[in-house]
Design an enzyme around this catalytic site. Structure first.
Site, mmCIF file in Angstrom:
data_model
loop_
_atom_site.group_PDB
_atom_site.id
_atom_site.type_symbol
_atom_site.label_atom_id
_atom_site.label_comp_id
_atom_site.label_asym_id
_atom_site.label_seq_id
_atom_site.Cartn_x
_atom_site.Cartn_y
_atom_site.Cartn_z
ATOM 1 N N GLU A 34 20.721 -13.300 -88.275
ATOM 2 C CA GLU A 34 21.252 -12.183 -87.491
ATOM 3 C C GLU A 34 22.757 -12.169 -87.689
ATOM 4 O O GLU A 34 23.418 -13.186 -87.461
ATOM 5 C CB GLU A 34 20.893 -12.341 -86.011
ATOM 6 C CG GLU A 34 19.422 -12.129 -85.723
ATOM 7 C CD GLU A 34 18.911 -10.769 -86.147
ATOM 8 O OE1 GLU A 34 19.713 -9.826 -86.271
ATOM 9 O OE2 GLU A 34 17.699 -10.646 -86.386
ATOM 10 N N GLU A 91 33.783 -4.872 -89.375
ATOM 11 C CA GLU A 91 33.597 -5.431 -88.039
ATOM 12 C C GLU A 91 34.909 -6.045 -87.559
ATOM 13 O O GLU A 91 35.445 -6.944 -88.205
ATOM 14 C CB GLU A 91 32.502 -6.504 -88.069
ATOM 15 C CG GLU A 91 32.185 -7.033 -86.685
ATOM 16 C CD GLU A 91 31.136 -8.138 -86.696
ATOM 17 O OE1 GLU A 91 31.236 -9.059 -87.527
ATOM 18 O OE2 GLU A 91 30.224 -8.073 -85.852
ATOM 19 N N CYS A 107 27.879 -8.992 -80.492
ATOM 20 C CA CYS A 107 27.382 -8.407 -81.737
ATOM 21 C C CYS A 107 26.912 -6.979 -81.493
ATOM 22 O O CYS A 107 26.922 -6.158 -82.403
ATOM 23 C CB CYS A 107 26.263 -9.254 -82.324
ATOM 24 S SG CYS A 107 25.007 -9.661 -81.127
ATOM 25 N N LYS A 120 23.088 -26.920 -84.611
ATOM 26 C CA LYS A 120 24.494 -26.996 -85.056
ATOM 27 C C LYS A 120 25.219 -25.793 -84.436
ATOM 28 O O LYS A 120 25.127 -24.672 -84.933
ATOM 29 C CB LYS A 120 24.505 -27.014 -86.580
ATOM 30 C CG LYS A 120 25.708 -26.527 -87.338
ATOM 31 C CD LYS A 120 27.036 -27.042 -86.910
ATOM 32 C CE LYS A 120 28.121 -26.164 -87.529
ATOM 33 N NZ LYS A 120 29.150 -25.752 -86.580
HETATM 34 P P1 NDP Z 1 30.367 -17.638 -88.572
HETATM 35 O O1 NDP Z 1 29.493 -17.032 -89.591
HETATM 36 O O2 NDP Z 1 31.738 -17.995 -88.923
HETATM 37 O O3 NDP Z 1 29.691 -18.986 -88.020
HETATM 38 C C1 NDP Z 1 28.386 -19.017 -87.491
HETATM 39 C C2 NDP Z 1 27.852 -20.436 -87.569
HETATM 40 O O4 NDP Z 1 27.691 -20.813 -88.944
HETATM 41 C C3 NDP Z 1 28.789 -21.474 -86.962
HETATM 42 O O5 NDP Z 1 28.029 -22.480 -86.343
HETATM 43 C C4 NDP Z 1 29.509 -22.016 -88.188
HETATM 44 O O6 NDP Z 1 30.067 -23.295 -87.999
HETATM 45 C C5 NDP Z 1 28.368 -22.045 -89.178
HETATM 46 N N1 NDP Z 1 28.792 -22.100 -90.591
HETATM 47 C C6 NDP Z 1 29.997 -21.768 -91.114
HETATM 48 N N2 NDP Z 1 29.987 -21.968 -92.458
HETATM 49 C C7 NDP Z 1 28.751 -22.424 -92.782
HETATM 50 C C8 NDP Z 1 28.119 -22.804 -94.014
HETATM 51 N N3 NDP Z 1 28.745 -22.738 -95.174
HETATM 52 N N4 NDP Z 1 26.830 -23.239 -93.982
HETATM 53 C C9 NDP Z 1 26.161 -23.283 -92.809
HETATM 54 N N5 NDP Z 1 26.713 -22.957 -91.614
HETATM 55 C C10 NDP Z 1 27.984 -22.512 -91.602
HETATM 56 O O7 NDP Z 1 30.319 -16.634 -87.297
HETATM 57 P P2 NDP Z 1 31.119 -16.744 -85.927
HETATM 58 O O8 NDP Z 1 30.818 -18.031 -85.249
HETATM 59 O O9 NDP Z 1 32.535 -16.368 -86.179
HETATM 60 O O10 NDP Z 1 30.400 -15.618 -85.041
HETATM 61 C C11 NDP Z 1 30.775 -14.277 -85.038
HETATM 62 C C12 NDP Z 1 29.823 -13.457 -85.885
HETATM 63 O O11 NDP Z 1 28.505 -13.571 -85.366
HETATM 64 C C13 NDP Z 1 30.125 -11.975 -85.853
HETATM 65 O O12 NDP Z 1 30.045 -11.451 -87.147
HETATM 66 C C14 NDP Z 1 29.005 -11.389 -85.001
HETATM 67 O O13 NDP Z 1 28.703 -10.054 -85.285
HETATM 68 C C15 NDP Z 1 27.877 -12.298 -85.334
HETATM 69 N N6 NDP Z 1 26.847 -12.248 -84.304
HETATM 70 C C16 NDP Z 1 25.665 -11.601 -84.597
HETATM 71 C C17 NDP Z 1 24.664 -11.480 -83.649
HETATM 72 C C18 NDP Z 1 23.366 -10.806 -83.970
HETATM 73 O O14 NDP Z 1 22.400 -11.016 -83.245
HETATM 74 N N7 NDP Z 1 23.276 -10.012 -85.021
HETATM 75 C C19 NDP Z 1 24.844 -12.021 -82.298
HETATM 76 C C20 NDP Z 1 26.124 -12.666 -82.094
HETATM 77 C C21 NDP Z 1 27.076 -12.775 -83.087
HETATM 78 P P3 NDP Z 1 31.643 -23.453 -87.642
HETATM 79 O O15 NDP Z 1 31.837 -22.812 -86.323
HETATM 80 O O16 NDP Z 1 31.831 -24.911 -87.632
HETATM 81 O O17 NDP Z 1 32.399 -22.751 -88.732
#
Ligand code: NDP
Length: 498
Positions: free
Chosen positions: A254, A389, A288, A179
Site C-alpha cells: 500500500e 505526493e 495516505c 519492522k
Molecule cells: P517509506 O517508504 O520511507 O518507509 C516505509 C517503511 O519501509 C519504513 O518502515 C522504512 O524503514 C521501510 N524501508 C525503507 N527502505 C526500505 C528498504 N529498502 N527495504 C525494506 N524496507 C524499507 O515511507 P514513510 O515511512 O515515509 O511513510 C509515508 C508514505 O507511506 C507515504 O508515501 C504515504 O502515502 C504512504 N502510506 C500509504 C498508505 C496506504 O494505505 N496506501 C497508508 C499510510 C501511508 P525506515 O523508517 O527505517 O526507513
C-alpha cells in the site's frame, strides 16, 4: 538537546526483549518538542533481522497447529489489554508522531476494531465445498498460513497500520517479524507489549527497529520469510514488490496517494467545504487518504474558495496534546523541509498562494515542525504540486468545466488510492463511481476513512497485491489448498485430464 526520559527500548525476538547485536541505539525526539529525547531504540542490522526471521520460522509450526478459534482467544485478550492502555498509547502516538490527540485516540480505536474483527475471523476463515466432476468424490478448499511474514510499516499511523496487518496475519496462523518505521518505534514497542501480555507464544511476534535499507531489506531477502506486507512510499514499495516477486514471495504494498475531491455545482457547499478542510488539514495532511486536490465545477469556484479560506483561517495550530488544536506539527524536520520545498515549487510554477505557505515560528512554535495550512488556487494539472505526493497540509484547487473534465483531472495522476465527489445528483454520482480510478470512492464524504471489515487499498501507483482488511486480508495471509477425496470402496479409474 535535553533528555526527559532516557529509557532504552529493546528488540523483541523469540519472546525476549534483547539488545541489537551491535549494541548501537538511536534517539527519538517529539515533533512538538524537537529538543527533547523521548527514548532510545535499537539500531538493528542484518544479523538482528535474520535472528528475528529464524525465531519466527521456529515458532510457525506450533502456531499454525493451534486451532484458529484458540488464536482468536489470544487476540480477544490483546483487545482487552489495548483497551486498558488506550489512553497511554494514544498519548504515545501524539508525542512520537505529532498528530492531534483526538486523531490518536481514533487510531487506537481503529486498531481495536481490527483486532476484534480478526479475532472473530478465527471462527470463519471459510473455504468452500463444491460438487466434483468425479463419482464418489468430495471436493473442497481449506486455508493454510503462509508461514513467517514480514510487516514493514510507515510512521504516519504507527499503531493502526501495524495492527491491521498483524491481527489478520496472526489469526491466519502466520508468525511475524514486525519492522516499524524508524521514526515511530515507541508506538511499535507498546503494540508488541500488548500482544506479549495477551499471551502470544514466544517467537510468534518479533520486533526489530532500525534502518529499513538494512533491516527491511534483509527481511525481504530472507528465505525464512514467505510473505511481505508493506505500507509506505511508492518508491520503496515498488522496489520491494519487484524483489519479492523475483523470490516468488507473496507481497502486498500500500503506497502513496494524491487524493482528489470533485465538487459539483449542485452539491451542499457547506458540507463539502467541511469535508475538504478535514481531509486536507486533519492529521496535518499526513494521511495516505488525505485530500490534496479539490476540483471544482465551473460556476461555484469563487464561492467555494471564499468559504474554504474562511474555514482554513480559523484552524488552530499547536501541540497535538492540546485538545483544542486542529493542525499539529509535521512529524519530522525532513517532512517540514519537504512540505516547504513543495510550497516554493508551487509558487515558482505560477500557482496562486491563496493561504498560508510558511513555517509557523516564534515562541513554542520554534520547538516544533509547524507549517501553516496552505491553499493554492489556479492550479493546472501539469504542475508538480498537482501530481506529486506532498504529504502535508497543502491543498491544491482546480477549476473544471463539468463532471467529465473533473474526472479527467482526478485520473490524471499516477496515484489511485481514495477519492470523493460532492453532488446531489444520483446519476452523476454513479457515473463518477464507474469512472474514477481509485481503490476507495466516497460520495458526499471526505476522502478519509475506512472500516476494518471492508477492503482498504489503492490502484495504479497507490497499491499492488491484494487489498488489506476485510475478507481480502484472509485471502492475502493464507494459501488456499484444494482437496479431492475419493471415498469409493472399489478400485476404478476415472478420466482425469490435468
Ligand atoms: P517509506 O517508504 O520511507 O518507509 C516505509 C517503511 O519501509 C519504513 O518502515 C522504512 O524503514 C521501510 N524501508 C525503507 N527502505 C526500505 C528498504 N529498502 N527495504 C525494506 N524496507 C524499507 O515511507 P514513510 O515511512 O515515509 O511513510 C509515508 C508514505 O507511506 C507515504 O508515501 C504515504 O502515502 C504512504 N502510506 C500509504 C498508505 C496506504 O494505505 N496506501 C497508508 C499510510 C501511508 P525506515 O523508517 O527505517 O526507513
Amino acid at each position: 538537546m535535553t533528555t526527559t526520559e532516557t529509557r532504552t527500548y529493546q528488540n523483541y525476538i523469540g519472546g525476549e526483549w534483547v539488545d541489537s547485536v551491535s549494541g548501537e541505539t538511536y534517539a527519538i525526539t517529539s515533533p512538538a518538542k524537537k529538543q527533547e529525547v523521548i527514548g532510545h531504540f535499537q539500531r538493528s542490522n542484518v544479523e538482528d533481522a535474520l535472528r528475528a526471521a529464524e525465531a519466527a520460522d521456529a515458532a510457525r509450526a506450533a502456531w499454525a497447529d493451534m486451532p484458529a478459534p484458540g488464536r482468536g482467544q489470544i487476540l480477544y485478550r490483546a483487545l482487552d489489554v489495548l483497551e486498558r492502555r488506550a489512553e497511554e498509547i494514544a498519548r504515545t502516538i501524539t508525542i512520537e508522531e505529532g498528530k492531534p490527540i483526538a486523531d490518536a485516540r481514533g487510531e487506537v480505536r481503529r486498531a481495536m476494531n481490527i483486532i476484534e474483527y480478526s479475532a472473530g475471523e478465527g471462527r470463519r476463515m471459510f473455504g468452500y465445498t463444491t460438487p466434483s466432476e468425479l463419482a464418489s468424490t468430495v471436493a473442497y478448499t481449506v486455508r493454510r498460513p503462509l508461514g513467517a511474514v514480514a510487516l514493514i510499516t510507515p510512521w504516519n499511523f504507527p499503531i493502526a497500520i501495524p495492527a491491521w496487518k498483524l491481527a489478520p496475519a496472526l489469526i491466519c496462523g502466520n508468525t511475524v517479524v514486525f519492522k516499524p518505521a524508524s521514526g515511530t518505534p515507541m508506538s511499535a514497542v507498546k503494540l508488541v507489549e500488548v500482544f506479549e501480555e495477551a499471551g502470544l507464544p514466544p517467537g510468534v511476534l518479533n520486533l526489530i527497529t532500525g534502518p529499513g535499507a538494512l533491516v527491511g531489506n534483509a527481511l525481504v531477502e530472507s528465505p525464512q520469510i514467505q510473505g511481505i506486507s508493506f505500507t509506505g512510499s511508492t518508491e520503496i514499495g515498488t522496489d520491494i514488490y519487484a524483489r519479492g516477486a523475483r523470490l516468488l514471495k507473496k507481497v502486498q504494498c500500500e503506497m502513496g496517494g494524491k487524493n482528489a475531491v470533485i465538487l459539483l455545482a449542485d452539491a451542499d457547499l457547506d458540507k463539502a467545504v467541511g469535508g475538504i478542510v478535514q481531509g486536507a488539514f486533519g492529521s496535518t495532511g499526513q494521511r495516505c487518504t488525505a485530500t490534496s486536490r479539490a476540483i471544482v465545477e465551473a460556476g461555484i469556484h469563487e464561492q467555494f474558495v471564499d468559504q474554504l479560506l474562511d474555514r482554513t483561517s480559523r484552524l488552530k495550530i499547536g501541540d497535538g496534546l492540546d485538545p483544542e488544536v486542529d493542525v499539529s506539527p509535521l512529524s519530522s524536520q525532513y517532512q517540514q523541509d519537504k512540505v516547504l520545498e513543495y510550497i516554493g515549487i508551487g509558487t515558482e510554477e505560477g500557482a496562486n498562494l491563496a493561504h498560508g505557505g510558511h513555517a509557523v515560528t516564534g515562541g513554542v512554535y520554534d520547538e516544533g515542525y509547524y507549517v501553516e495550512p496552505t491553499v493554492f488556487t489556479g492550479v493546472s494539472r501539469d504542475m508538480r504540486i498537482a501530481k506529486e505526493e506532498i504529504f502535508g497540509p497543502v491543498l491544491t484547487v482546480f477549476e473544471a468545466q463539468d463532471l467529465d473534465d473533473a474526472v479527467d483531472i482526478s485520473n490524471s495522476v499516477q496515484f489511485g488510492l481514495s477519492s470523493s465527489v460532492y453532488t446531489r445528483d444520483l446519476h452523476r454520482a454513479h457515473r463518477y463511481i464507474n469512472t474514477v480510478e481509485t481503490g476507495m470512492v466516497h460520495v458526499n464524504a471526505p476522502t478519509l476513512g475506512g472500516e476494518v471489515h471492508l477492503p482498504f487499498g489503492g490502484m495504479k501507483a497507490s497499491g499492488v497485491g491484494q487489498r488489506e482488511q476485510g475478507t481480502e486480508a484472509v485471502d492475502f495471509f493464507t494459501e488456499v489448498i484444494t482437496v479431492y477425496i475419493d471415498y469409493a470402496d472399489e478400485a476404478r479409474t476415472q478420466a482425469r485430464f490435468i
